[in-house]
Design a protein around this motif. Structure first.
Motif, PDB file in Angstrom:
ATOM      1  N   PHE A   6       0.847  -1.190   0.000  1.00  0.00           N
ATOM      2  CA  PHE A   6       0.000   0.000   0.000  1.00  0.00           C
ATOM      3  C   PHE A   6       0.887   1.246   0.000  1.00  0.00           C
ATOM      4  N   TYR A   7       0.763   2.033  -1.066  1.00  0.00           N
ATOM      5  CA  TYR A   7       1.482   3.303  -1.154  1.00  0.00           C
ATOM      6  C   TYR A   7       0.583   4.469  -0.778  1.00  0.00           C
ATOM      7  N   ASP A   8      -0.642   4.426  -1.270  1.00  0.00           N
ATOM      8  CA  ASP A   8      -1.572   5.524  -1.023  1.00  0.00           C
ATOM      9  C   ASP A   8      -2.941   5.111  -1.555  1.00  0.00           C
ATOM     10  N   GLN A   9      -3.909   5.991  -1.385  1.00  0.00           N
ATOM     11  CA  GLN A   9      -5.260   5.739  -1.882  1.00  0.00           C
ATOM     12  C   GLN A   9      -5.220   5.362  -3.364  1.00  0.00           C
ATOM     13  N   LYS A  10      -5.850   4.225  -3.671  1.00  0.00           N
ATOM     14  CA  LYS A  10      -5.911   3.674  -5.024  1.00  0.00           C
ATOM     15  C   LYS A  10      -4.521   3.437  -5.621  1.00  0.00           C
ATOM     16  N   THR A  39     -11.898  -3.919   5.258  1.00  0.00           N
ATOM     17  CA  THR A  39     -10.969  -2.877   5.689  1.00  0.00           C
ATOM     18  C   THR A  39      -9.939  -2.597   4.605  1.00  0.00           C
ATOM     19  N   ASP A  40      -9.473  -3.647   3.936  1.00  0.00           N
ATOM     20  CA  ASP A  40      -8.529  -3.454   2.828  1.00  0.00           C
ATOM     21  C   ASP A  40      -9.159  -2.597   1.733  1.00  0.00           C
ATOM     22  N   LEU A  41     -10.434  -2.846   1.460  1.00  0.00           N
ATOM     23  CA  LEU A  41     -11.125  -2.080   0.427  1.00  0.00           C
ATOM     24  C   LEU A  41     -11.256  -0.616   0.830  1.00  0.00           C
ATOM     25  N   HIS A  42     -11.557  -0.373   2.119  1.00  0.00           N
ATOM     26  CA  HIS A  42     -11.653   1.007   2.600  1.00  0.00           C
ATOM     27  C   HIS A  42     -10.310   1.731   2.480  1.00  0.00           C
ATOM     28  N   GLU A  43      -9.229   1.013   2.777  1.00  0.00           N
ATOM     29  CA  GLU A  43      -7.899   1.632   2.636  1.00  0.00           C
ATOM     30  C   GLU A  43      -7.646   2.007   1.180  1.00  0.00           C
ATOM     31  N   TYR A  44      -8.013   1.121   0.289  1.00  0.00           N
ATOM     32  CA  TYR A  44      -7.788   1.349  -1.142  1.00  0.00           C
ATOM     33  C   TYR A  44      -8.605   2.534  -1.650  1.00  0.00           C
ATOM     34  N   ASP A  46     -10.410   4.930   0.297  1.00  0.00           N
ATOM     35  CA  ASP A  46     -10.482   6.149   1.112  1.00  0.00           C
ATOM     36  C   ASP A  46      -9.250   6.400   1.974  1.00  0.00           C
ATOM     37  N   GLY A  47      -8.287   5.493   1.948  1.00  0.00           N
ATOM     38  CA  GLY A  47      -7.153   5.561   2.861  1.00  0.00           C
ATOM     39  C   GLY A  47      -6.173   6.676   2.554  1.00  0.00           C
ATOM     40  N   PRO A  48      -5.126   6.755   3.374  1.00  0.00           N
ATOM     41  CA  PRO A  48      -4.832   5.847   4.483  1.00  0.00           C
ATOM     42  C   PRO A  48      -5.702   6.111   5.714  1.00  0.00           C
ATOM     43  N   ILE A  49      -6.168   4.997   6.309  1.00  0.00           N
ATOM     44  CA  ILE A  49      -6.961   5.045   7.537  1.00  0.00           C
ATOM     45  C   ILE A  49      -6.173   4.359   8.647  1.00  0.00           C
ATOM     46  N   PHE A  50      -6.074   3.038   8.571  1.00  0.00           N
ATOM     47  CA  PHE A  50      -5.202   2.297   9.485  1.00  0.00           C
ATOM     48  C   PHE A  50      -3.753   2.342   8.996  1.00  0.00           C
ATOM     49  N   CYS A  51      -3.578   2.393   7.685  1.00  0.00           N
ATOM     50  CA  CYS A  51      -2.222   2.419   7.127  1.00  0.00           C
ATOM     51  C   CYS A  51      -1.540   3.752   7.436  1.00  0.00           C
ATOM     52  N   PRO A  52      -0.237   3.727   7.706  1.00  0.00           N
ATOM     53  CA  PRO A  52       0.489   4.984   7.917  1.00  0.00           C
ATOM     54  C   PRO A  52       0.665   5.732   6.601  1.00  0.00           C
ATOM     55  N   THR A  53       0.958   7.019   6.704  1.00  0.00           N
ATOM     56  CA  THR A  53       1.253   7.815   5.520  1.00  0.00           C
ATOM     57  C   THR A  53       2.750   7.734   5.220  1.00  0.00           C
ATOM     58  N   ASP A 340     -11.753  -5.200  -7.452  1.00  0.00           N
ATOM     59  CA  ASP A 340     -12.794  -4.730  -8.359  1.00  0.00           C
ATOM     60  C   ASP A 340     -14.087  -5.512  -8.162  1.00  0.00           C
ATOM     61  N   THR A 341     -13.976  -6.826  -7.993  1.00  0.00           N
ATOM     62  CA  THR A 341     -15.174  -7.641  -7.770  1.00  0.00           C
ATOM     63  C   THR A 341     -15.872  -7.237  -6.485  1.00  0.00           C
ATOM     64  N   LEU A 342     -15.108  -7.069  -5.410  1.00  0.00           N
ATOM     65  CA  LEU A 342     -15.711  -6.788  -4.109  1.00  0.00           C
ATOM     66  C   LEU A 342     -16.220  -5.360  -3.994  1.00  0.00           C
ATOM     67  N   ILE A 343     -15.666  -4.447  -4.787  1.00  0.00           N
ATOM     68  CA  ILE A 343     -16.121  -3.063  -4.753  1.00  0.00           C
ATOM     69  C   ILE A 343     -17.308  -2.853  -5.687  1.00  0.00           C
TER      70      ILE A 343
END
Length: 361
Positions: A6-10, A39-44, A46-53, A340-343
């Motif tokens: 995870f680098y950043d949103q999307k 939660t992984d989908l939310h990070e992708y 709308d994040g970072p949420i739990f993930c650090p910047t 993509d399937t889950l979103i």
């Protein structure tokens, strides 16, 4: 080794990364399967949420983005760090994926370690993740499982533990005989919460828009009734099914206001409502109804000392996790076939598992 970072949103990249060092008191695990969590989908999205910047390290892990993702995973012990003498190479294991401060008591004597300051999760806040070929985890968080359990099914033990803890928050994890339970939302957590309730002896009703998920609830045996809220008044139906009483307990698993409102109407006076979902905004909660019905509203997050009991549910055969696996993909297909399937087509899937190594596909 390959990992999803995870680098950043999307911006999640499949790339080569260096395996973590094996340290005293840790275990190296070859990851077999890793589930994709909401939660992984939310990070992708709308994040970072739990993930650090990139600029702000997590207070405990000390890591900044990019971090390896994945916290619902199973695997095989590949290497043992110094001092670990109660596991063997080749053992099948799952992980309770917490990142918790070293000054916190994480023993069975403490039922609030999951609420400690700066709590986060492996695969979100750093310390590797299950969306990689292997991971090094502190021994405390590694749970041995029977080799009779398929490693694909075992990847669902982490979200099943979420359901177990939610049911435990309602006081029903050990015995729900004679209780009538309503679940708002039959996504992965809703279905697995239903599985725990059925194992404990409850009568279970789910309310769900997706016909596939309603049918999954019935076919898997975790629900006695599955209602479509676009076709019936869920509160009226629940009262009819329960002989006019209403539900003893309800679980909100959607973070949707109308679902919470429905649960408030469908439960009987003095009932419990457990909020399982993560809400991204304030609820317009009907406080007057809570007072007039003396409803007990409870929150729940993650799990605490729940993995042993959850594993026992699976090992004993009281919960069958196979029906909830609706897809298996390679790590390279994480975004196109997984996220993509889950979103965009979440009504067609429950739990999609990823094989970081490609073995078993």
């Amino acid at each position: 080794m390959k990992a999803a970072r995870f680098y950043d949103q999307k911006d999640i990249r499949i790339e080569e990364t260096t395996p973590q060092d094996l340290e005293p008191g840790t275990v190296r695990i070859d990851v077999a399967w890793c589930g994709i969590c909401g939660t992984d989908l939310h990070e992708y999205l709308d994040g970072p949420i739990f993930c650090p910047t990139h600029d702000t390290p997590h207070p405990i892990s000390g890591e900044t983005a990019p971090v390896t993702m994945g916290h619902e995973f199973s695997g095989v012990v590949a290497e043992l760090g110094e001092g670990v003498d109660d596991l063997e190479v080749g053992d099948h294991v799952v992980v309770e994926p917490y990142i918790i401060g070293d000054d916190v008591d994480t023993s069975s004597n403490n039922n609030s370690y999951h609420l400690s300051p700066n709590m986060n999760f492996i695969g979100l806040g750093g310390r590797g993740g299950g969306l990689s070929e292997n991971i090094v985890v502190r021994r405390r968080w590694v749970h041995k499982i029977s080799k009779d359990i398929g490693l694909d099914e075992a990847a669902l033990i982490e979200p099943l533990s979420v359901g177990y803890h939610a049911v435990d928050r309602a006081g029903l994890a050990q015995d729900a005989t004679g209780k009538f339970a309503l679940i708002g939302g039959a996504g992965p957590i809703g279905l697995l919460t239903a599985a725990v309730l059925k194992a404990a002896g409850a009568t279970v009703v789910v309310s769900e828009l997706s016909s596939l998920r309603r049918q999954k609830a019935l076919d898997s045996g975790v629900a006695d009734y599955a209602l479509d809220p676009t076709e019936v008044d869920v509160s009226d139906e629940v009262h009819k099914i329960s002989g006019g009483e209403g539900a003893d307990v309800a679980f909100e698993c959607t973070s949707v206001q109308v679902v919470l409102d429905t649960l408030m109407d469908a439960v009987k006076p003095t009932a419990k409502i457990v909020v399982v979902s993560i809400w991204g905004e304030r609820s317009k909660f009907d406080m007057h109804k809570l007072v007039m019905k003396e409803i007990d509203l409870r929150g729940t997050i993650g799990y605490v000392n729940a993995h042993p009991a959850t594993i026992e549910l699976v090992e004993s055969g009281k919960v069958n996790l196979k029906p909830f696996i609706t897809g298996k993909i390679a790590l390279e297909d994480l975004i196109d076939e997984g996220f993509d399937t889950l979103i965009n087509h979440n009504e067609t899937a429950v739990k999609i598992l990823v094989s970081p190594s490609g073995k078993g596909l």
